[in-house]
Scaffold this motif. Sequence first.
Motif, PDB file in Angstrom:
ATOM      1  N   LEU A  24     -46.576  16.373  -3.520  1.00 17.75           N
ATOM      2  CA  LEU A  24     -47.636  15.525  -4.082  1.00 17.75           C
ATOM      3  C   LEU A  24     -47.497  14.071  -3.647  1.00 17.75           C
ATOM      4  O   LEU A  24     -48.466  13.459  -3.201  1.00 17.75           O
ATOM      5  N   ILE A  37     -58.232  17.558  -2.491  1.00 15.91           N
ATOM      6  CA  ILE A  37     -56.843  18.006  -2.442  1.00 15.91           C
ATOM      7  C   ILE A  37     -56.742  19.000  -1.283  1.00 15.91           C
ATOM      8  O   ILE A  37     -57.494  19.992  -1.264  1.00 15.91           O
ATOM      9  N   THR A  85     -54.676  15.317  -8.702  1.00 13.72           N
ATOM     10  CA  THR A  85     -54.071  16.647  -8.811  1.00 13.72           C
ATOM     11  C   THR A  85     -53.819  16.995 -10.273  1.00 13.72           C
ATOM     12  O   THR A  85     -53.973  18.151 -10.677  1.00 13.72           O
TER      13      THR A  85
END
Length: 396
Positions: A24, A37, A85
């Motif tokens: 991430l 994403i 996210t």
Amino acid sequence: MEFELNDEERAFQSACRKFGDRVLRTNERKIDSEGRIPADVLRAMADLGLLAMPVPSEYGGMGASAVLTEIAAEEVGRGDFSMATAVFFLLEAGWGSILARHGSEATKQAVLPAVTSGRAFLGIATTEPTGGSDLHGMHTESRRDGKSFVLRGEKSFVSGVEEAKTLGGGHLTLSKAAGGGFNFLYVPTRSDGITTQRFHNMGRMGISTGSLTYQDARVPEANLVGPEGKGFGVAMEGFMVARTFVSAACIGAAERALETGMAYIRERQAFGAPLGKFEGIQFELVDLWTQVEAVKWQCRRAAWLLDTYTLKGDPSHRSEVERAVASVKLTAPPIAFECVKRVMMWYGAAGYTVDVGLELGLRGIMSYLVGAEGGLNIMRIILGRELLGKEFLPYT
Ligand SMILES: Cc1cc2nc3c(=O)[nH]c(=O)nc-3n(C[C@H](O)[C@H](O)[C@H](O)COP(=O)(O)OP(=O)(O)OC[C@H]3O[C@@H](n4cnc5c(N)ncnc54)[C@H](O)[C@@H]3O)c2cc1C
């Protein structure tokens, strides 16, 4: 009373921390600048079990408790500082768990395995152009027509409209039932009669926000989530779950901000000493850390209450759960925002640069102050109602 994580929780937390650091953090700027994403990140999340993790294993989930999901949400919020996210994670976790609890077998089979494997998106649609706080005043209507419902109206500021169109999937959608009450329906975005529009947000750019317009969009009755006409309570149960995970994500981001700040004030010199030696900064750190620590335990307790009562269908502690969740959603986003803001100030001019990256968090967390998953004043109204009684609600 048990404050220690058990072995399974500790191992999963550690796996999520590693995932956050390796996948991430390294992708957060790309997620922000490209407005989505990346598919390989979603695949990695699915592999780790992070997509809709409370969903039972027969539908592809982990059957995770709210406590374990809360722990993971902290790590996702810490990993991708932009919060995009985290939003993807918590919408699927929160609303996936509600669909698993209240959906028909046919809809669960059709939707949940695709969501847990990253082949579809699942979100929530309640807000309308005329407002999101006063849900009883909504205009979108669903009318029964044989074995289907026909939807007319518009939802606004809905997260994941584009993801649901491109990946597949849809939203649990609250509407006024033509026969009275509210229907809560799973509405696939690719249905006939639905158009979407993406809005231009200032933050958490990696997940879309936009509108859904229903022009006689038809969904089968099997898509009802909860009983016909009684969807409002089911949606409110979902908000309690999702708000707990929102708060957890904010706590993760707050911890990351403070760690970043601590590393900086240990090193940065002014007037012949590191910044961390000056009480004006050290005491600020201590005050912020204390507040984050307090809200972190408050959040974990909210998740425990959900596991122990609400998600077992036990209404006996309703008020306690409502108070726990509303107070944590009232506290966690503002303290996270404050942490990022203060650390930016410790950095001085450098904090204002994109290179340092603190603005990612500031822009993302702000979404929870302006309203996402319920405005702060709505949390205050819930708390006022639970503390003083319904007769003290500011509206009738
Ligand atoms: C980035 C983002 C993503 C979102 N994603 C979704 C989503 O996926 N699905 C979805 O359905 N919605 C979503 N929302 C919308 C969100 O749920 C709403 O913003 C929220 O419910 C508030 O509604 P509103 O913005 O229309 O503000 P309003 O309801 O118009 O309220 C405006 C302000 O007044 C305050 N207020 C309202 N009533 C009172 C009162 N009685 N007393 C005191 N203050 C009051 C509110 O707290 C708010 O600060 C999202 C919002 C954002 C910013």
